[in-house]
Design a protein around this motif. Structure first.
Motif, PDB file in Angstrom:
ATOM      1  N   MET A 267      19.326 -13.237 -16.678  1.00 13.40           N
ATOM      2  CA  MET A 267      18.654 -14.490 -17.027  1.00 13.40           C
ATOM      3  C   MET A 267      17.184 -14.258 -17.358  1.00 13.40           C
ATOM      4  SD  MET A 267      20.722 -17.026 -17.139  1.00 13.40           S
ATOM      5  CE  MET A 267      19.508 -18.351 -17.130  1.00 13.40           C
ATOM      6  N   ASP A 268      16.534 -13.399 -16.573  1.00 11.14           N
ATOM      7  CA  ASP A 268      15.126 -13.089 -16.847  1.00 11.14           C
ATOM      8  C   ASP A 268      14.958 -12.480 -18.241  1.00 11.14           C
ATOM      9  OD1 ASP A 268      14.127 -14.065 -14.493  1.00 11.14           O
ATOM     10  OD2 ASP A 268      14.077 -12.128 -13.460  1.00 11.14           O
ATOM     11  N   LEU A 269      15.845 -11.577 -18.597  1.00 13.44           N
ATOM     12  CA  LEU A 269      15.770 -10.958 -19.922  1.00 13.44           C
ATOM     13  C   LEU A 269      16.023 -11.980 -21.032  1.00 13.44           C
ATOM     14  CD1 LEU A 269      17.562  -7.562 -19.186  1.00 13.44           C
ATOM     15  CD2 LEU A 269      15.130  -7.886 -19.724  1.00 13.44           C
ATOM     16  N   MET A 270      16.901 -12.943 -20.764  1.00 10.97           N
ATOM     17  CA  MET A 270      17.124 -14.015 -21.735  1.00 10.97           C
ATOM     18  C   MET A 270      15.860 -14.843 -21.937  1.00 10.97           C
ATOM     19  SD  MET A 270      20.877 -15.608 -20.964  1.00 10.97           S
ATOM     20  CE  MET A 270      22.386 -14.698 -21.276  1.00 10.97           C
ATOM     21  N   PHE A 271      15.196 -15.163 -20.820  1.00  8.52           N
ATOM     22  CA  PHE A 271      13.955 -15.939 -20.914  1.00  8.52           C
ATOM     23  C   PHE A 271      12.890 -15.167 -21.696  1.00  8.52           C
ATOM     24  CE2 PHE A 271      15.344 -18.120 -16.803  1.00  8.52           C
ATOM     25  CZ  PHE A 271      15.785 -19.255 -17.471  1.00  8.52           C
ATOM     26  N   ILE A 272      12.821 -13.869 -21.472  1.00  9.17           N
ATOM     27  CA  ILE A 272      11.852 -13.045 -22.198  1.00  9.17           C
ATOM     28  C   ILE A 272      12.161 -13.035 -23.691  1.00  9.17           C
ATOM     29  CG2 ILE A 272      11.094 -10.642 -22.548  1.00  9.17           C
ATOM     30  CD1 ILE A 272      11.326 -10.344 -19.452  1.00  9.17           C
ATOM     31  N   ALA A 273      13.445 -12.930 -24.032  1.00 12.51           N
ATOM     32  CA  ALA A 273      13.838 -12.981 -25.443  1.00 12.51           C
ATOM     33  C   ALA A 273      13.431 -14.310 -26.063  1.00 12.51           C
ATOM     34  CB  ALA A 273      15.344 -12.764 -25.585  1.00 12.51           C
ATOM     35  N   LYS A 274      13.558 -15.399 -25.296  1.00 12.27           N
ATOM     36  CA  LYS A 274      13.159 -16.718 -25.795  1.00 12.27           C
ATOM     37  C   LYS A 274      11.649 -16.793 -25.974  1.00 12.27           C
ATOM     38  CE  LYS A 274      13.907 -20.925 -27.070  1.00 12.27           C
ATOM     39  NZ  LYS A 274      14.559 -21.191 -28.376  1.00 12.27           N
ATOM     40  N   ASN A 275      10.891 -16.219 -25.033  1.00  7.05           N
ATOM     41  CA  ASN A 275       9.433 -16.165 -25.191  1.00  7.05           C
ATOM     42  C   ASN A 275       9.051 -15.421 -26.465  1.00  7.05           C
ATOM     43  OD1 ASN A 275       9.193 -15.838 -21.653  1.00  7.05           O
ATOM     44  ND2 ASN A 275       8.452 -17.601 -22.810  1.00  7.05           N
ATOM     45  N   LEU A 276       9.731 -14.316 -26.711  1.00  8.25           N
ATOM     46  CA  LEU A 276       9.441 -13.533 -27.912  1.00  8.25           C
ATOM     47  C   LEU A 276       9.777 -14.322 -29.171  1.00  8.25           C
ATOM     48  CD1 LEU A 276      10.708 -10.041 -26.716  1.00  8.25           C
ATOM     49  CD2 LEU A 276       8.346 -10.644 -27.263  1.00  8.25           C
ATOM     50  N   GLU A 277      10.877 -15.066 -29.128  1.00 11.14           N
ATOM     51  CA  GLU A 277      11.226 -15.890 -30.287  1.00 11.14           C
ATOM     52  C   GLU A 277      10.127 -16.913 -30.567  1.00 11.14           C
ATOM     53  OE1 GLU A 277      14.925 -18.717 -31.765  1.00 11.14           O
ATOM     54  OE2 GLU A 277      14.178 -18.881 -29.717  1.00 11.14           O
ATOM     55  N   ARG A 278       9.600 -17.507 -29.517  1.00 11.27           N
ATOM     56  CA  ARG A 278       8.516 -18.484 -29.695  1.00 11.27           C
ATOM     57  C   ARG A 278       7.282 -17.818 -30.300  1.00 11.27           C
ATOM     58  NH1 ARG A 278       9.604 -20.182 -24.145  1.00 11.27           N
ATOM     59  NH2 ARG A 278      11.116 -21.888 -24.133  1.00 11.27           N
ATOM     60  N   LEU A 279       7.006 -16.590 -29.890  1.00 14.59           N
ATOM     61  CA  LEU A 279       5.886 -15.858 -30.481  1.00 14.59           C
ATOM     62  C   LEU A 279       6.080 -15.709 -31.990  1.00 14.59           C
ATOM     63  CD1 LEU A 279       5.415 -13.171 -27.705  1.00 14.59           C
ATOM     64  CD2 LEU A 279       3.606 -14.689 -28.539  1.00 14.59           C
ATOM     65  N   GLY A 280       7.310 -15.383 -32.386  1.00  5.67           N
ATOM     66  CA  GLY A 280       7.608 -15.292 -33.815  1.00  5.67           C
ATOM     67  C   GLY A 280       7.417 -16.621 -34.522  1.00  5.67           C
ATOM     68  N   ASP A 281       7.785 -17.708 -33.841  1.00  4.60           N
ATOM     69  CA  ASP A 281       7.601 -19.043 -34.426  1.00  4.60           C
ATOM     70  C   ASP A 281       6.128 -19.348 -34.642  1.00  4.60           C
ATOM     71  OD1 ASP A 281      10.332 -19.442 -34.418  1.00  4.60           O
ATOM     72  OD2 ASP A 281      10.340 -20.607 -32.548  1.00  4.60           O
ATOM     73  N   HIS A 282       5.288 -18.957 -33.688  1.00  7.41           N
ATOM     74  CA  HIS A 282       3.845 -19.190 -33.841  1.00  7.41           C
ATOM     75  C   HIS A 282       3.271 -18.369 -35.000  1.00  7.41           C
ATOM     76  CE1 HIS A 282       3.272 -21.859 -30.486  1.00  7.41           C
ATOM     77  NE2 HIS A 282       3.781 -20.994 -29.622  1.00  7.41           N
ATOM     78  N   ALA A 283       3.725 -17.137 -35.143  1.00  5.83           N
ATOM     79  CA  ALA A 283       3.273 -16.320 -36.276  1.00  5.83           C
ATOM     80  C   ALA A 283       3.708 -16.956 -37.592  1.00  5.83           C
ATOM     81  CB  ALA A 283       3.827 -14.903 -36.157  1.00  5.83           C
ATOM     82  N   THR A 284       4.904 -17.528 -37.605  1.00  5.17           N
ATOM     83  CA  THR A 284       5.394 -18.234 -38.789  1.00  5.17           C
ATOM     84  C   THR A 284       4.526 -19.448 -39.089  1.00  5.17           C
ATOM     85  OG1 THR A 284       7.672 -17.506 -38.398  1.00  5.17           O
ATOM     86  CG2 THR A 284       7.377 -19.454 -39.770  1.00  5.17           C
ATOM     87  N   ASN A 285       4.125 -20.160 -38.039  1.00  9.04           N
ATOM     88  CA  ASN A 285       3.234 -21.311 -38.231  1.00  9.04           C
ATOM     89  C   ASN A 285       1.943 -20.895 -38.919  1.00  9.04           C
ATOM     90  OD1 ASN A 285       5.088 -22.909 -36.897  1.00  9.04           O
ATOM     91  ND2 ASN A 285       3.958 -22.960 -34.966  1.00  9.04           N
ATOM     92  N   ILE A 286       1.399 -19.750 -38.498  1.00  5.18           N
ATOM     93  CA  ILE A 286       0.157 -19.260 -39.100  1.00  5.18           C
ATOM     94  C   ILE A 286       0.367 -18.973 -40.582  1.00  5.18           C
ATOM     95  CG2 ILE A 286      -1.531 -17.372 -39.109  1.00  5.18           C
ATOM     96  CD1 ILE A 286      -1.114 -17.177 -36.064  1.00  5.18           C
ATOM     97  N   ALA A 287       1.487 -18.325 -40.895  1.00  3.06           N
ATOM     98  CA  ALA A 287       1.787 -18.018 -42.295  1.00  3.06           C
ATOM     99  C   ALA A 287       1.912 -19.302 -43.116  1.00  3.06           C
ATOM    100  CB  ALA A 287       3.068 -17.196 -42.390  1.00  3.06           C
ATOM    101  N   GLU A 288       2.556 -20.310 -42.552  1.00  3.08           N
ATOM    102  CA  GLU A 288       2.680 -21.595 -43.255  1.00  3.08           C
ATOM    103  C   GLU A 288       1.315 -22.234 -43.475  1.00  3.08           C
ATOM    104  OE1 GLU A 288       7.151 -22.831 -41.639  1.00  3.08           O
ATOM    105  OE2 GLU A 288       5.354 -23.638 -40.654  1.00  3.08           O
ATOM    106  N   ASP A 289       0.435 -22.105 -42.483  1.00  3.17           N
ATOM    107  CA  ASP A 289      -0.918 -22.655 -42.621  1.00  3.17           C
ATOM    108  C   ASP A 289      -1.703 -21.935 -43.720  1.00  3.17           C
ATOM    109  OD1 ASP A 289      -0.637 -24.593 -40.653  1.00  3.17           O
ATOM    110  OD2 ASP A 289      -1.239 -23.227 -39.048  1.00  3.17           O
ATOM    111  N   VAL A 290      -1.477 -20.639 -43.838  1.00  4.59           N
ATOM    112  CA  VAL A 290      -2.149 -19.874 -44.903  1.00  4.59           C
ATOM    113  C   VAL A 290      -1.696 -20.362 -46.270  1.00  4.59           C
ATOM    114  CG1 VAL A 290      -2.400 -17.602 -45.965  1.00  4.59           C
ATOM    115  CG2 VAL A 290      -2.543 -17.830 -43.475  1.00  4.59           C
ATOM    116  N   ILE A 291      -0.404 -20.569 -46.427  1.00  2.35           N
ATOM    117  CA  ILE A 291       0.114 -21.056 -47.713  1.00  2.35           C
ATOM    118  C   ILE A 291      -0.466 -22.430 -48.032  1.00  2.35           C
ATOM    119  CG2 ILE A 291       2.219 -21.835 -48.895  1.00  2.35           C
ATOM    120  CD1 ILE A 291       3.674 -19.529 -47.386  1.00  2.35           C
ATOM    121  N   PHE A 292      -0.589 -23.284 -47.015  1.00  2.00           N
ATOM    122  CA  PHE A 292      -1.223 -24.586 -47.227  1.00  2.00           C
ATOM    123  C   PHE A 292      -2.688 -24.419 -47.603  1.00  2.00           C
ATOM    124  CE2 PHE A 292      -3.861 -27.984 -45.389  1.00  2.00           C
ATOM    125  CZ  PHE A 292      -3.423 -29.054 -46.164  1.00  2.00           C
TER     126      PHE A 292
END
Length: 220
Positions: free
Chosen positions: A182-207
């Motif tokens: 379960m802990d490893l699953m939570f860590i994988a989810k944290n990492l996914e959120r990190l990727g989402d934030h990086a994606t947000n930055i990329a979207e902001d750059v395009i804007f």
């Protein structure tokens, strides 16, 4: 250069520096788990204080630039994008801290299995952060667009990790093994959120560059 231009350059540099700290935090938080070194968490916590302070300073700079200069067009898009990027970077620091906090519990037990995909996920995300902030620094919308495609790879790695752990959990009744999975699953989810934030930055750059809001287009 005008004072306004100097302030804008200072704003850009602060965000680039903040992104470098965030990349270090992501790497260290995952290294802590892979190397089983609880002391690495202290480095992440120390850097979080830096990102929190930078977030406050950057927001203050942005608000003063808007209030005192009443920017329009590209300049206004730059400042509003900088404010959103600032928030995403601070939240990325929080996610790295979350990984360390979960890792603190995880390291109380022996290794569940060799960690292969989690470091891969971390490296991919660090690359996304590096490219997204470089795109911001150079106003490179094409580079920002490549970050968006990398997010699919990160999501696929997370799905692989979750699938493997679920299969493992169905074949054991050992409580400590279930906790570790379960802990490893939570860590994988944290990492996914990190990727989402990086994606947000990329979207902001395009804007920022094109004035085009591409958020949520996949869901429309």
């Amino acid at each position: 250069m005008r004072h306004f231009d100097l302030e804008m350059n200072d704003l850009k540099k602060r965000l680039v520096d903040m992104a470098e700290i965030v990349q270090e935090m992501i790497k260290i938080s995952v290294d802590m788990i892979v190397k089983r070194d609880i002391n690495l968490a202290k480095e992440v916590f120390n850097r979080e204080r830096e990102t929190n302070l930078t977030e406050i300073v950057v927001d203050d700079i942005c608000l003063k630039l808007i209030a005192l200069n009443q920017p329009v067009g590209t300049d206004l898009r730059f400042i509003t994008s900088a404010m959103k990027i600032n928030s995403d970077l601070e939240r990325m620091g929080d996610e790295a801290v979350n990984i360390c906090e979960i890792g603190d519990n995880l390291l109380k037990y022996p290794d569940l299995k060799p960690l292969i995909d989690i470091p891969k996920m971390s490296n991919a995300i660090i690359s996304m952060v590096r490219d997204s902030i470089c795109a911001f620094n150079t106003s490179d919308a094409d580079l920002a667009d490549t970050v968006l495609s990398k997010d699919d790879d990160v999501d696929e790695l997370k799905r692989t990790i979750i699938k493997d752990l679920l299969e493992f959990m169905t074949n054991t009744s050992d409580k400590t093994m279930l906790i570790r999975a379960m802990d490893l699953m939570f860590i994988a989810k944290n990492l996914e959120r990190l990727g989402d934030h990086a994606t947000n930055i990329a979207e902001d750059v395009i804007f920022m560059v094109h004035g085009k809001d591409i958020r949520h287009l996949k869901s429309i």
